[in-house]
Design a protein around this motif. Structure first.
Motif, mmCIF file in Angstrom:
data_model
loop_
_atom_site.group_PDB
_atom_site.id
_atom_site.type_symbol
_atom_site.label_atom_id
_atom_site.label_comp_id
_atom_site.label_asym_id
_atom_site.label_seq_id
_atom_site.Cartn_x
_atom_site.Cartn_y
_atom_site.Cartn_z
ATOM 1 N N TYR A 1 -31.987 32.983 -40.469
ATOM 2 C CA TYR A 1 -32.773 31.949 -39.819
ATOM 3 C C TYR A 1 -31.869 30.839 -39.310
ATOM 4 O O TYR A 1 -30.983 30.379 -40.033
ATOM 5 N N CYS A 2 -32.114 30.403 -38.091
ATOM 6 C CA CYS A 2 -31.427 29.200 -37.654
ATOM 7 C C CYS A 2 -32.299 27.991 -38.011
ATOM 8 O O CYS A 2 -33.525 28.106 -38.133
ATOM 9 N N ALA A 3 -31.647 26.868 -38.179
ATOM 10 C CA ALA A 3 -32.338 25.674 -38.625
ATOM 11 C C ALA A 3 -31.835 24.460 -37.864
ATOM 12 O O ALA A 3 -30.633 24.335 -37.607
ATOM 13 N N LEU A 4 -32.753 23.596 -37.536
ATOM 14 C CA LEU A 4 -32.429 22.347 -36.845
ATOM 15 C C LEU A 4 -32.220 21.257 -37.885
ATOM 16 O O LEU A 4 -33.128 20.971 -38.690
ATOM 17 N N ARG B 1 -28.326 16.895 -32.750
ATOM 18 C CA ARG B 1 -28.673 17.439 -34.059
ATOM 19 C C ARG B 1 -27.626 18.434 -34.554
ATOM 20 O O ARG B 1 -27.120 19.244 -33.777
ATOM 21 N N ALA B 2 -27.366 18.372 -35.841
ATOM 22 C CA ALA B 2 -26.610 19.454 -36.457
ATOM 23 C C ALA B 2 -27.488 20.701 -36.477
ATOM 24 O O ALA B 2 -28.717 20.621 -36.407
ATOM 25 N N MET B 3 -26.857 21.856 -36.579
ATOM 26 C CA MET B 3 -27.561 23.128 -36.655
ATOM 27 C C MET B 3 -27.001 23.929 -37.822
ATOM 28 O O MET B 3 -25.848 23.762 -38.205
ATOM 29 N N ALA B 4 -27.827 24.811 -38.335
ATOM 30 C CA ALA B 4 -27.403 25.605 -39.488
ATOM 31 C C ALA B 4 -28.004 26.999 -39.436
ATOM 32 O O ALA B 4 -28.967 27.253 -38.702
ATOM 33 N N TRP B 5 -27.401 27.881 -40.209
ATOM 34 C CA TRP B 5 -27.944 29.218 -40.444
ATOM 35 C C TRP B 5 -28.207 29.378 -41.939
ATOM 36 O O TRP B 5 -27.374 28.982 -42.774
#
Length: 120
Positions: free
Chosen positions: A94-97, A31-35
């Motif tokens: 927040y981190c995001a999946l 999975r990519a991850m994001a903030w």
């Protein structure tokens, strides 16, 4: 909690912080991850994202050149190195999946948020 963010705090303008977000391998793999961040009175907005392989990263214009997103797939952890912090960076982060291997803007799950406060 499936995404655990940490590393927030109160700093002075010009200081640095590193945020971390740990996930279970079941979630993290492939999975990519994001903030994202949400400042008081504002909507949550995109900060940075990184592909599963770590070879592709994307940044909001407001943080490009100051923030760096990275990941350690062996530790199921994504990081956000924040340098040259400004008072305008004050927000809950927040981190995001992501939903896919690459970042396409779709979020499947959110972390609980960590507060960053930057004073002038």
């Amino acid at each position: 909690v499936q995404l655990q963010a940490s590393g927030g705090g109160s700093v002075q303008a010009g200081d640095s912080l590193r945020l971390s977000c740990a996930a279970s391998e079941r979630l993290f793999s492939g999975r990519a991850m994001a903030w994202f961040r949400q400042a008081p009175g504002k909507e949550r907005g995109f900060v940075a994202a990184i592909s599963w392989s770590g070879t592709t990263a994307d940044y909001a214009d407001s943080v490009r050149g100051r923030f760096t997103i990275s990941r350690d797939n062996a530790k199921n952890t994504v990081y956000l190195q924040m340098n040259s912090l400004e008072p305008e960076d004050t927000a809950v982060y927040y981190c995001a999946l992501g939903r896919h291997i690459g970042w396409h803007g779709s979020v499947d799950s959110w972390g609980q948020g960590t507060l960053v406060t930057v004073s002038s």
